[in-house]
Write an enzyme that holds these catalytic residues in place. Structure first.
Site, mmCIF file in Angstrom:
data_model
loop_
_atom_site.group_PDB
_atom_site.id
_atom_site.type_symbol
_atom_site.label_atom_id
_atom_site.label_comp_id
_atom_site.label_asym_id
_atom_site.label_seq_id
_atom_site.Cartn_x
_atom_site.Cartn_y
_atom_site.Cartn_z
ATOM 1 N N TRP A 124 29.127 1.167 3.925
ATOM 2 C CA TRP A 124 28.461 0.157 4.754
ATOM 3 C C TRP A 124 28.650 -1.241 4.172
ATOM 4 O O TRP A 124 28.891 -2.201 4.901
ATOM 5 C CB TRP A 124 26.979 0.482 4.943
ATOM 6 C CG TRP A 124 26.759 1.751 5.720
ATOM 7 C CD1 TRP A 124 26.141 2.883 5.285
ATOM 8 C CD2 TRP A 124 27.162 2.019 7.079
ATOM 9 N NE1 TRP A 124 26.150 3.840 6.282
ATOM 10 C CE2 TRP A 124 26.762 3.339 7.384
ATOM 11 C CE3 TRP A 124 27.830 1.277 8.065
ATOM 12 C CZ2 TRP A 124 26.994 3.942 8.622
ATOM 13 C CZ3 TRP A 124 28.069 1.868 9.300
ATOM 14 C CH2 TRP A 124 27.654 3.185 9.573
ATOM 15 N N ASP A 172 20.935 -5.345 3.357
ATOM 16 C CA ASP A 172 20.997 -4.302 4.383
ATOM 17 C C ASP A 172 20.112 -3.164 3.879
ATOM 18 O O ASP A 172 20.492 -2.424 2.969
ATOM 19 C CB ASP A 172 22.444 -3.835 4.565
ATOM 20 C CG ASP A 172 22.553 -2.660 5.547
ATOM 21 O OD1 ASP A 172 21.512 -2.193 6.038
ATOM 22 O OD2 ASP A 172 23.699 -2.219 5.812
ATOM 23 N N LYS A 202 16.836 5.046 10.988
ATOM 24 C CA LYS A 202 16.745 5.899 9.809
ATOM 25 C C LYS A 202 15.310 6.002 9.307
ATOM 26 O O LYS A 202 14.789 7.095 9.163
ATOM 27 C CB LYS A 202 17.667 5.386 8.704
ATOM 28 C CG LYS A 202 19.090 5.859 8.958
ATOM 29 C CD LYS A 202 20.133 4.894 8.599
ATOM 30 C CE LYS A 202 21.480 5.380 9.132
ATOM 31 N NZ LYS A 202 22.445 4.294 9.205
#
Ligand SMILES: *Cc1c(COP(=O)(O)O)cnc(C)c1O
Length: 365
Positions: free
Chosen positions: A104, A175, A199
């Site tokens: 990511w 993030d 999530k």
């Protein structure tokens, strides 16, 4: 407790608190006395305005968000933030620092390269991302407009012990998609925190952004930057510039209320440590199961491990699924196994998995 629910170890979208699902389904056809579902309501209605206000207010309480920070609801997932961050924060002649700790952060870095000069100031790629670089391995630039990090690496099962890293002076952008509100966080030491909700926070379709007012006002954006890609648009309209994902935000509000009722982030962190501790202690006491993350960098959210061979891993997955333990397959890019045990994942499910693992090792080891 309903018995027909299985234990869902999926990395995302992921398990939600049962109490939240119960409340949402109780009110699904008619929210309170409105005679209308929240799915059907105007985003300009009084009811929705109250839902938004209370979600934002509870997030402010939960994370102790200072007054000069905005709490915003955007769309486009965390992936859109990979572009919005540099688009809004990086000037034409400026540069930004990125630490690469997994797939990511690599994607975030690649996307930022479209917008200007970005530097890698630390990476664990040459060690297959099994660890987070230590503080003294990071070489921050003195002139960076921001530093970007990924607090939890969902695929590799690693997590920063805390954010931001101590010695940086640039505003820190995190993030936090896969560990938002899993432990206390000092918001005042960050410039911008973003998280796709699916999530640890709610359903897919909404992205939470917590951002300091100052950092979205400094740079004068070129005329051509689309309205919907400007943080200021959302800050100035209380996330109501256009039609927002009302239902997703409603669920996020319920999840946040549940986190507060659990005792807030300190209590949540304790519970997460306890859950992850049970799994890691199996990995540490066994020669059959092999944890893939460096012990100093282990994630409390995604526990990744391998079995002696792929044949056994396949058998493990099939038997686990049959036993009601679902979603344990590792990310397709790395293989192996992964137990995602976010805030809402019940301790009982972790215990069921640890018993299953002991039994599987006894039979196959
Ligand atoms: C899942 C994930 C993303 C991607 O999120 P989308 O909402 O699907 O764009 C980004 N960063 C991290 C850390 C993730 O876990």
């Amino acid at each position: 407790m309903s018995t027909e629910r299985i234990f869902n170890f999926s990395a995302g979208p992921a398990v939600l608190p049962e109490i939240v699902l119960d409340e949402a389904s109780r009110h699904l056809k008619s929210l309170r006395d409105s005679g209308m579902s929240v799915l059907e309501m105007s985003h300009r209605s009084q009811e929705v305005s109250e839902i938004f206000d209370s979600a934002v207010a509870n997030i402010r309480i939960l994370a102790n968000v200072p007054d000069d920070y905005h709490v915003l609801f955007l769309q486009g997932g965390a992936t859109q933030q990979f572009a919005m961050v540099p688009l809004n924060l990086l000037s034409e002649n400026g540069s930004a620092d990125y630490v690469i700790t997994g797939s990511w952060s690599k994607k975030a870095f690649k996307e930022a390269q479209r917008f200007g000069s970005v530097r890698i100031v630390g990476s664990s790629e040459d060690q297959d991302f099994v660890r987070i670089p230590t503080e003294h391995e990071l070489e921050f630039s003195s002139d960076a407009e921001y530093l970007h990090i990924t607090s939890n690496n969902t695929i590799f099962g690693t997590q920063w012990r805390s954010t931001p890293p101590g010695s940086t002076t640039a505003p820190v952008v995190v993030d936090a998609s896969s560990d938002i509100f899993s432990r206390p966080i000092d918001v005042s030491r960050h410039g911008l925190i973003y998280a796709g909700a699916q999530k640890n926070l709610g359903p897919a379709g909404v992205t939470l952004v917590i951002v300091k007012d100052e950092i979205i006002r400094t740079k004068k954006l070129p005329e051509r930057v689309p309205t919907m890609l400007r943080y200021a648009t959302f800050a100035d309209s209380a996330s109501l510039y256009n039609t927002p994902p009302v239902f997703a935000i409603y669920i996020v509000g319920l999840v946040v209320k549940w986190l507060l009722q659990k005792g807030g982030l300190t209590a949540v962190a304790e519970s997460n440590e306890q859950k992850a501790g049970k799994l890691y202690s199996i990995l540490d006491s066994s020669n059959f199961y092999q944890g893939t993350a460096d012990p100093h960098s282990r994630s409390l959210m995604n526990v990744t491990f391998r079995l002696p061979n792929e044949e056994l891993e396949k058998r493990f997955l099939t038997q686990a699924t049959n036993a009601g333990l679902v979603g344990l397959k590792g990310h397709r890019s790395v293989g192996g196994l992964r137990a995602s045990i976010y805030n809402a994942f019940p301790e009982e499910g972790v215990e069921t998995l640890t018993s299953f693992m002991r039994e599987f090792e006894r039979k196959s080891g």
